[in-house]
Design an enzyme around this catalytic site. Structure first.
Site, PDB file in Angstrom:
ATOM      1  N   CYS A   1       0.835  -1.191   0.000  1.00 14.29           N
ATOM      2  CA  CYS A   1       0.000   0.000   0.000  1.00 14.29           C
ATOM      3  C   CYS A   1       0.877   1.251   0.000  1.00 14.29           C
ATOM      4  CB  CYS A   1      -0.938   0.091   1.186  1.00 14.29           C
ATOM      5  SG  CYS A   1      -2.097  -1.271   1.282  1.00 14.29           S
TER       6      CYS A   1
ATOM      7  N   ARG B   1       4.245  -0.515  -4.651  1.00 15.05           N
ATOM      8  CA  ARG B   1       3.797  -0.947  -3.325  1.00 15.05           C
ATOM      9  C   ARG B   1       2.454  -1.670  -3.363  1.00 15.05           C
ATOM     10  NH1 ARG B   1       6.821   1.745   0.590  1.00 15.05           N
ATOM     11  NH2 ARG B   1       5.340   1.149   2.189  1.00 15.05           N
TER      12      ARG B   1
ATOM     13  N   TRP C   1      -2.656  -2.739  -1.746  1.00  8.84           N
ATOM     14  CA  TRP C   1      -2.294  -4.158  -1.876  1.00  8.84           C
ATOM     15  C   TRP C   1      -3.201  -4.865  -0.890  1.00  8.84           C
ATOM     16  CZ3 TRP C   1      -0.259  -8.188   1.127  1.00  8.84           C
ATOM     17  CH2 TRP C   1       0.232  -9.273   0.399  1.00  8.84           C
TER      18      TRP C   1
ATOM     19  N   ASN D   1      -1.998   2.230   5.627  1.00  8.39           N
ATOM     20  CA  ASN D   1      -1.106   1.150   5.212  1.00  8.39           C
ATOM     21  C   ASN D   1      -0.807   0.337   6.462  1.00  8.39           C
ATOM     22  OD1 ASN D   1       0.993  -0.461   4.279  1.00  8.39           O
ATOM     23  ND2 ASN D   1       2.503   1.181   4.383  1.00  8.39           N
ATOM     24  N   GLY D   2      -0.976  -0.986   6.387  1.00  9.00           N
ATOM     25  CA  GLY D   2      -0.696  -1.837   7.542  1.00  9.00           C
ATOM     26  C   GLY D   2      -1.842  -2.795   7.788  1.00  9.00           C
TER      27      GLY D   2
ATOM     28  N   GLU E   1      17.118 -18.650  -6.774  1.00  9.42           N
ATOM     29  CA  GLU E   1      16.821 -17.308  -7.281  1.00  9.42           C
ATOM     30  C   GLU E   1      16.321 -17.385  -8.730  1.00  9.42           C
ATOM     31  OE1 GLU E   1      16.266 -14.599  -5.986  1.00  9.42           O
ATOM     32  OE2 GLU E   1      16.612 -13.033  -7.443  1.00  9.42           O
TER      33      GLU E   1
ATOM     34  N   LYS F   1      12.759 -15.834  -9.655  1.00 10.64           N
ATOM     35  CA  LYS F   1      12.632 -14.741 -10.627  1.00 10.64           C
ATOM     36  C   LYS F   1      11.674 -15.142 -11.749  1.00 10.64           C
ATOM     37  CE  LYS F   1      13.859 -12.059  -9.219  1.00 10.64           C
ATOM     38  NZ  LYS F   1      14.398 -11.373  -8.068  1.00 10.64           N
TER      39      LYS F   1
ATOM     40  N   GLU G   1       7.951 -15.356 -10.429  1.00 11.94           N
ATOM     41  CA  GLU G   1       7.289 -14.121 -10.007  1.00 11.94           C
ATOM     42  C   GLU G   1       6.918 -13.205 -11.165  1.00 11.94           C
ATOM     43  OE1 GLU G   1      11.259 -11.848  -8.279  1.00 11.94           O
ATOM     44  OE2 GLU G   1       9.320 -11.274  -7.500  1.00 11.94           O
TER      45      GLU G   1
ATOM     46  N   HIS H   1      16.496 -37.758  -5.421  1.00 10.90           N
ATOM     47  CA  HIS H   1      15.774 -38.191  -4.224  1.00 10.90           C
ATOM     48  C   HIS H   1      14.281 -37.882  -4.308  1.00 10.90           C
ATOM     49  CE1 HIS H   1      19.468 -39.316  -2.257  1.00 10.90           C
ATOM     50  NE2 HIS H   1      19.991 -38.142  -2.580  1.00 10.90           N
TER      51      HIS H   1
ATOM     52  N   LYS I   1       6.478  -4.433  -3.838  1.00 13.38           N
ATOM     53  CA  LYS I   1       7.921  -4.398  -3.621  1.00 13.38           C
ATOM     54  C   LYS I   1       8.282  -4.321  -2.141  1.00 13.38           C
ATOM     55  CE  LYS I   1      12.122  -2.947  -5.590  1.00 13.38           C
ATOM     56  NZ  LYS I   1      12.433  -4.320  -6.010  1.00 13.38           N
TER      57      LYS I   1
HETATM   58  C1  F6R Z   1      11.835 -10.949  -5.403  1.00 19.27           C
HETATM   59  C2  F6R Z   1      11.688  -9.924  -4.400  1.00 19.27           C
HETATM   60  C3  F6R Z   1      11.238 -10.334  -3.040  1.00 19.27           C
HETATM   61  C4  F6R Z   1      12.032  -9.560  -1.990  1.00 19.27           C
HETATM   62  C5  F6R Z   1      11.478  -9.858  -0.589  1.00 19.27           C
HETATM   63  C6  F6R Z   1      12.300  -9.176   0.488  1.00 19.27           C
HETATM   64  O1  F6R Z   1      12.266 -10.409  -6.606  1.00 19.27           O
HETATM   65  O2  F6R Z   1      11.901  -8.772  -4.647  1.00 19.27           O
HETATM   66  O3  F6R Z   1      11.355 -11.709  -2.841  1.00 19.27           O
HETATM   67  O4  F6R Z   1      13.369  -9.930  -2.087  1.00 19.27           O
HETATM   68  O5  F6R Z   1      10.159  -9.431  -0.500  1.00 19.27           O
HETATM   69  O6  F6R Z   1      12.303  -7.797   0.326  1.00 19.27           O
HETATM   70  P1  F6R Z   1      13.424  -6.898   0.971  1.00 19.27           P
HETATM   71  O7  F6R Z   1      14.714  -7.276   0.341  1.00 19.27           O
HETATM   72  O8  F6R Z   1      13.009  -5.497   0.652  1.00 19.27           O
HETATM   73  O9  F6R Z   1      13.425  -7.191   2.439  1.00 19.27           O
END
Ligand code: F6R
Length: 590
Positions: free
Chosen positions: A2, A27, A73, A99-100, A463, A467, A470, A486, A585
């Site tokens: 948010c 956000r 969000w 927000n929260g 990763e 990536k 997502e 396994h 994000k």
């Molecule tokens: C993936 C991504 C998320 C963040 C996670 C932690 O591309 O961006 O998995 O890595 O939400 O966020 P931070 O690093 O801001 O604590």
């Protein structure tokens, strides 16, 4: 999670709010809304879905001295216009954005319903609107009404509140959610994050937990939870507005991938002096991509420094008995510095006496403020929801930390020298991105994907899968290559591509054997490798050849490849690369 914007001043309030929200779309993008406080009454606009839907309904140019905006969000209640903020009281004269998460919202809702409040949405936020309105009726002062109301709230909140009886004023409050007040000349701003206001002002006041702000055009007054006036500290904001441009790239993600060679140069040039207290073990806590950087950090620090390192997802760490004391160095890694799970974990370990080192891209964040030692990663603002350049910078931070703690100065010097060669090697991969795009096109229609690797590249497999899923929504999983046999090997056939990170080093032969096992089950095989070996030709369907680096540094170059692959696959599939569905994000809720 948010985004909040507020403005009090003489400029076009609606324009400033919409522009600010557009900078906070990372956000959340489930719905958006704006309220303008006019002498004739509150004017509220809302739309479900992305911000452009709100822009489409805001066709009139309405002058207002103050206004608040929100981008959502969804947590409580689905994505819909009725659940979009701002929320209001029964008569509509009080509006607020939040927000929260309010943990005791149901209890409050039951009580307020009993007093005649009519709830229109399924959100937790609406209880705050009714609560503050009820208090306002009693005390006839918005600041006091907010102070009294937040005493009843459990959970996390950043709030902006307006009342129609109080023109040109916004009252704000926060607990465990970020809020920054931008200081202007004859105007003032409010935002969840700096990008929303950086083009208007470079001065700001950061609100602390349980503080209340009264924002008018000419002044910002900050109060504690008992209503005592506090002296506020005006700080300089760290970002340049041009950081928020795509600079000709189709997406922020592609731009940010291409910035990585400079990101490495910056962090190497800046590497901070860290005065760490004595400790005998390290615990790293992080989430998502930052957790993968932490896993690489474990290999690096244990190898170079010989200090035991445990790594755990913050969300798991906080709900068990952890063995942490004053001899533990806790490292929190976070791009945003606002991830709720990691913040909670840090607060817990600080209570147990541990010293906390925060590795973050946001030296202005909540986590940075909790740190005993701060390691800023200097990646510059990252707009695309998928982390790319911040991951690279976190990896480099892990190497620099390993070097700092190293037992063997010669070994550390070799790694340090090799780090300085990295930017050029990253550029070589970026210059070869058309070849990677071709391979991405070939595999973009597969429904499932497996990434395998061993040793220090096991986190690269995790990763790579994260990536891809997502941003393209392809079902992808990262396995340690040795674990394939396994269980997961049962899934392999010609419909399952397997991508192997095959870097020179101690596990090269083992990963190669694991690839043979996958080939024997007809899986399509892709290698990302820095080894030239004629057996690769017969074994792999596709090979992405990358420059040579030592085993220890190989996760950095593998990161660039996995990011480009995920980017191009999502792009071929026509996905919303920078704003993938359901994500945000900055994950400010637990
Ligand atoms: C993936 C991504 C998320 C963040 C996670 C932690 O591309 O961006 O998995 O890595 O939400 O966020 P931070 O690093 O801001 O604590």
């Amino acid at each position: 999670m948010c985004g909040i914007v507020g403005y009090v001043g003489k400029k076009s309030t609606a324009e400033i709010l919409l522009n600010g929200l557009s900078k906070l779309e990372y956000r959340g993008y489930d719905s958006a809304g704006i309220a303008l406080n006019l002498p004739s009454g509150m004017k509220v606009f809302k739309a479900n879905g992305k911000l452009h839907n709100l822009k489409n309904v805001m066709t009139e140019n309405i002058a207002a001295g103050s206004g608040i905006g929100h981008i959502r969000w969804a947590t409580h209640g689905g994505a819909s216009e009725v659940n979009a903020h701002p929320h209001s009281c029964n008569c509509g004269s009080l509006v607020l954005v939040h927000n929260g998460i309010i943990e005791n919202f149901q209890e409050l809702k039951d009580e307020l319903t009993g007093c005649g409040c009519v709830f229109k949405s399924q959100t937790d936020t609406e209880v705050i609107a009714h609560l503050v309105a009820r208090e306002f009726e009693k005390v006839k002062d918005l600041k006091t009404a907010v102070i009294n109301s937040i005493k009843c709230l459990k959970g996390a909140f950043a709030l902006c509140v307006m009342h129609n009886d109080v023109q040109d004023t916004i009252v704000v409050a926060k607990r465990n959610a970020p809020l920054v007040l931008g200081v202007g000349n004859g105007e003032n701003y409010i935002a969840s994050d700096i990008p929303a206001i950086i083009e208007y002002t470079k001065s700001a006041i950061y609100l602390d937990d349980n503080q209340i702000g009264v924002v008018s055009a000419d002044e910002i007054k900050i109060y504690d939870a008992s209503g005592n006036l506090l002296t506020s500290k005006v700080e300089n904001l760290p970002f340049e507005p041009q950081a928020l441009s795509k600079m000709g790239y189709k997406h922020y993600m592609l731009k940010e991938i291409h910035e990585q060679s400079d990101v490495i140069r910056n962090i190497l040039a800046a590497s901070p002096e860290l005065q760490l207290k004595k400790f005998d073990r390290i615990q790293i806590i992080a989430c998502g991509t930052s957790l993968h950087a932490a896993l690489v950090g474990k290999y690096v620090i244990e190898d170079l420094a010989g200090i035991p390192v445990d790594v755990e997802a913050s969300s798991e760490f906080i709900y068990r008995s952890t063995i942490i004391n004053e001899n533990t160095l806790v490292i929190g890694i976070s791009q945003s510095g606002e991830t709720a799970d990691t913040i909670t974990a840090i607060k817990q370990v600080k209570e147990k006496g541990a010293k906390v080192l925060i590795v973050t891209n946001r030296p202005d964040s909540t986590m940075a403020r909790l740190a005993d030692n701060l390691f800023p990663i200097e990646a510059g603002i990252e707009v695309s929801v998928a982390a790319t350049k911040s991951y690279m910078a976190q990896l480099i931070a892990m190497y620099l930390l390993g070097i700092l703690l190293a037992k063997d100065a010669e070994k550390a010097a070799v790694i340090k020298a090799e780090l300085s060669q990295l930017p050029a090697k990253v550029e070589m991969i970026l210059n070869n991105s058309t070849a990677i795009a071709e391979i991405a096109r070939k595999y973009s229609n597969f429904k499932n994907f497996i990434f395998i690797a061993r040793g220090i590249n096991y986190p690269s497999a995790l990763e790579g899968a994260l990536k891809l899923k997502e941003i393209s929504y392809i079902n992808a999983t990262g396995y340690s290559a040795g674990e394939l046999k396994h269980g997961p090997i049962a899934m392999l056939d010609e419909s399952m591509p397997v991508l192997a990170f095959l870097s020179e080093g101690i596990v090269y032969d083992k990963v190669l054997s694991n690839c043979q096992e996958a080939k024997a089950r007809q899986a399509k095989l892709i290698a990302v490798t820095n080894v030239e070996n004629s057996t690769h030709q017969g074994l792999f369907d596709d090979i992405i050849q990358i420059p040579h680096v030592s085993d220890m540094l190989s996760p950095t170059l593998n990161a660039v490849v996995l990011q480009l692959l995920a980017y191009y696959i999502a792009e071929f599939l026509g996905k919303d690369v920078d704003q993938p569905r359901n994500l945000a994000k900055s994950v400010t809720v637990e």
